[in-house]
Motif scaffolding. Sequence first.
Motif, PDB file in Angstrom:
ATOM      1  N   PRO A   1       0.813  -1.224   0.000  1.00 40.17           N
ATOM      2  CA  PRO A   1       0.000   0.000   0.000  1.00 40.17           C
ATOM      3  C   PRO A   1       0.843   1.269   0.000  1.00 40.17           C
ATOM      4  O   PRO A   1       0.379   2.318  -0.454  1.00 40.17           O
ATOM      5  CB  PRO A   1      -0.827  -0.119   1.283  1.00 40.17           C
ATOM      6  CG  PRO A   1      -0.038  -1.025   2.160  1.00 40.17           C
ATOM      7  CD  PRO A   1       0.659  -1.988   1.228  1.00 40.17           C
ATOM      8  N   GLN A   2       2.074   1.173   0.479  1.00 40.86           N
ATOM      9  CA  GLN A   2       2.948   2.348   0.519  1.00 40.86           C
ATOM     10  C   GLN A   2       3.292   2.846  -0.886  1.00 40.86           C
ATOM     11  O   GLN A   2       3.765   3.973  -1.039  1.00 40.86           O
ATOM     12  CB  GLN A   2       4.233   2.034   1.307  1.00 40.86           C
ATOM     13  CG  GLN A   2       5.180   1.058   0.638  1.00 40.86           C
ATOM     14  CD  GLN A   2       4.808  -0.421   0.800  1.00 40.86           C
ATOM     15  OE1 GLN A   2       3.785  -0.765   1.382  1.00 40.86           O
ATOM     16  NE2 GLN A   2       5.657  -1.290   0.261  1.00 40.86           N
ATOM     17  N   ASN A   3       3.064   2.038  -1.897  1.00 43.13           N
ATOM     18  CA  ASN A   3       3.363   2.437  -3.276  1.00 43.13           C
ATOM     19  C   ASN A   3       2.254   3.261  -3.919  1.00 43.13           C
ATOM     20  O   ASN A   3       2.408   3.709  -5.050  1.00 43.13           O
ATOM     21  CB  ASN A   3       3.624   1.204  -4.138  1.00 43.13           C
ATOM     22  CG  ASN A   3       4.887   0.483  -3.738  1.00 43.13           C
ATOM     23  OD1 ASN A   3       5.762   1.056  -3.093  1.00 43.13           O
ATOM     24  ND2 ASN A   3       4.972  -0.779  -4.095  1.00 43.13           N
ATOM     25  N   PHE A   4       1.134   3.450  -3.207  1.00 41.45           N
ATOM     26  CA  PHE A   4      -0.021   4.128  -3.775  1.00 41.45           C
ATOM     27  C   PHE A   4      -0.533   5.188  -2.818  1.00 41.45           C
ATOM     28  O   PHE A   4      -0.255   5.141  -1.621  1.00 41.45           O
ATOM     29  CB  PHE A   4      -1.125   3.097  -4.073  1.00 41.45           C
ATOM     30  CG  PHE A   4      -0.654   1.979  -4.944  1.00 41.45           C
ATOM     31  CD1 PHE A   4      -0.633   2.122  -6.320  1.00 41.45           C
ATOM     32  CD2 PHE A   4      -0.194   0.791  -4.394  1.00 41.45           C
ATOM     33  CE1 PHE A   4      -0.160   1.109  -7.134  1.00 41.45           C
ATOM     34  CE2 PHE A   4       0.279  -0.235  -5.197  1.00 41.45           C
ATOM     35  CZ  PHE A   4       0.293  -0.075  -6.565  1.00 41.45           C
ATOM     36  N   ARG A   5      -1.264   6.133  -3.367  1.00 44.56           N
ATOM     37  CA  ARG A   5      -1.880   7.164  -2.522  1.00 44.56           C
ATOM     38  C   ARG A   5      -3.227   7.559  -3.093  1.00 44.56           C
ATOM     39  O   ARG A   5      -3.486   7.356  -4.279  1.00 44.56           O
ATOM     40  CB  ARG A   5      -0.984   8.390  -2.383  1.00 44.56           C
ATOM     41  CG  ARG A   5      -0.759   9.167  -3.671  1.00 44.56           C
ATOM     42  CD  ARG A   5      -0.051  10.493  -3.459  1.00 44.56           C
ATOM     43  NE  ARG A   5      -0.811  11.419  -2.662  1.00 44.56           N
ATOM     44  CZ  ARG A   5      -1.828  12.140  -3.120  1.00 44.56           C
ATOM     45  NH1 ARG A   5      -2.226  12.048  -4.361  1.00 44.56           N
ATOM     46  NH2 ARG A   5      -2.442  12.983  -2.329  1.00 44.56           N
ATOM     47  N   VAL A   6      -4.062   8.108  -2.238  1.00 45.00           N
ATOM     48  CA  VAL A   6      -5.364   8.639  -2.667  1.00 45.00           C
ATOM     49  C   VAL A   6      -5.366  10.146  -2.474  1.00 45.00           C
ATOM     50  O   VAL A   6      -4.593  10.675  -1.676  1.00 45.00           O
ATOM     51  CB  VAL A   6      -6.529   7.971  -1.916  1.00 45.00           C
ATOM     52  CG1 VAL A   6      -6.612   6.485  -2.237  1.00 45.00           C
ATOM     53  CG2 VAL A   6      -6.442   8.198  -0.420  1.00 45.00           C
ATOM     54  N   ALA A   7      -6.211  10.817  -3.202  1.00 41.91           N
ATOM     55  CA  ALA A   7      -6.223  12.282  -3.206  1.00 41.91           C
ATOM     56  C   ALA A   7      -6.659  12.884  -1.873  1.00 41.91           C
ATOM     57  O   ALA A   7      -6.226  13.975  -1.529  1.00 41.91           O
ATOM     58  CB  ALA A   7      -7.125  12.794  -4.329  1.00 41.91           C
ATOM     59  N   ILE A   8      -7.505  12.196  -1.122  1.00 41.53           N
ATOM     60  CA  ILE A   8      -7.908  12.709   0.183  1.00 41.53           C
ATOM     61  C   ILE A   8      -6.814  12.326   1.165  1.00 41.53           C
ATOM     62  O   ILE A   8      -6.735  11.189   1.614  1.00 41.53           O
ATOM     63  CB  ILE A   8      -9.276  12.156   0.631  1.00 41.53           C
ATOM     64  CG1 ILE A   8     -10.358  12.593  -0.353  1.00 41.53           C
ATOM     65  CG2 ILE A   8      -9.612  12.627   2.040  1.00 41.53           C
ATOM     66  CD1 ILE A   8     -11.731  12.029  -0.052  1.00 41.53           C
ATOM     67  N   ASP A   9      -5.955  13.295   1.449  1.00 38.98           N
ATOM     68  CA  ASP A   9      -4.773  13.042   2.254  1.00 38.98           C
ATOM     69  C   ASP A   9      -5.135  12.917   3.734  1.00 38.98           C
ATOM     70  O   ASP A   9      -4.920  11.895   4.339  1.00 38.98           O
ATOM     71  CB  ASP A   9      -3.775  14.180   2.026  1.00 38.98           C
ATOM     72  CG  ASP A   9      -2.349  13.764   2.263  1.00 38.98           C
ATOM     73  OD1 ASP A   9      -2.115  12.587   2.546  1.00 38.98           O
ATOM     74  OD2 ASP A   9      -1.483  14.628   2.166  1.00 38.98           O
ATOM     75  N   GLY A  10      -5.707  13.956   4.302  1.00 41.15           N
ATOM     76  CA  GLY A  10      -6.151  13.944   5.688  1.00 41.15           C
ATOM     77  C   GLY A  10      -5.160  13.323   6.640  1.00 41.15           C
ATOM     78  O   GLY A  10      -3.958  13.313   6.416  1.00 41.15           O
ATOM     79  N   SER A  11      -5.668  12.747   7.706  1.00 43.56           N
ATOM     80  CA  SER A  11      -4.801  12.145   8.727  1.00 43.56           C
ATOM     81  C   SER A  11      -4.245  10.797   8.274  1.00 43.56           C
ATOM     82  O   SER A  11      -3.329  10.274   8.888  1.00 43.56           O
ATOM     83  CB  SER A  11      -5.579  11.975  10.032  1.00 43.56           C
ATOM     84  OG  SER A  11      -6.662  11.093   9.829  1.00 43.56           O
ATOM     85  N   SER A  12      -4.780  10.241   7.189  1.00 43.03           N
ATOM     86  CA  SER A  12      -4.309   8.934   6.717  1.00 43.03           C
ATOM     87  C   SER A  12      -3.047   9.038   5.872  1.00 43.03           C
ATOM     88  O   SER A  12      -2.453   8.022   5.523  1.00 43.03           O
ATOM     89  CB  SER A  12      -5.399   8.247   5.900  1.00 43.03           C
ATOM     90  OG  SER A  12      -5.544   8.887   4.639  1.00 43.03           O
ATOM     91  N   GLY A  13      -2.660  10.257   5.517  1.00 42.60           N
ATOM     92  CA  GLY A  13      -1.471  10.429   4.679  1.00 42.60           C
ATOM     93  C   GLY A  13      -1.636   9.875   3.280  1.00 42.60           C
ATOM     94  O   GLY A  13      -0.680   9.489   2.638  1.00 42.60           O
ATOM     95  N   GLY A  14      -2.882   9.823   2.806  1.00 38.00           N
ATOM     96  CA  GLY A  14      -3.137   9.317   1.460  1.00 38.00           C
ATOM     97  C   GLY A  14      -3.181   7.801   1.377  1.00 38.00           C
ATOM     98  O   GLY A  14      -3.081   7.230   0.295  1.00 38.00           O
TER      99      GLY A  14
END
Length: 147
Positions: free
Chosen positions: A77-90
Amino acid sequence: MREAVLVAQRSAASAPAGSASEHLREAWQAVYGRSPNPPAAYSLAIKAVEAAAHAVLEPNNARSTLGTMIRNLRDAPQNFRVAIDGSSGGDPGAVLGMLQMLWQGQTSRHGGQAPTRPETQEAAEMAVHLAAALVQWFTAGAVTRRT
């Protein structure tokens, strides 16, 4: 919801998403058309997501399926991110959960010793709506590979 599906179709048509737009259109017709076909709608919803997510999750795997994409996202999962960063860091955990729900909900895709059940109208509607969101996110850049 119909407008959201149309937006997702347009986004998929302008991205490297293969046949995602067409599969999503056909899934909508199969679930809400004159003669609903829930198993076909569900299957088409999965195909739409596979086509849309392929370029992000497994661009170098020509034999990619939703199952292999889920494994890739789950294992790294560390290889991907989502646009809603928030407290989850993407963190893409919510997207992973949605992909798993869609994939695990279709038991009729393979034969086997365990009995399968055809997808219900309600399950197919949920699958098509879920697919519309996922197709939009993958093709519009809301789910990306970290660089």
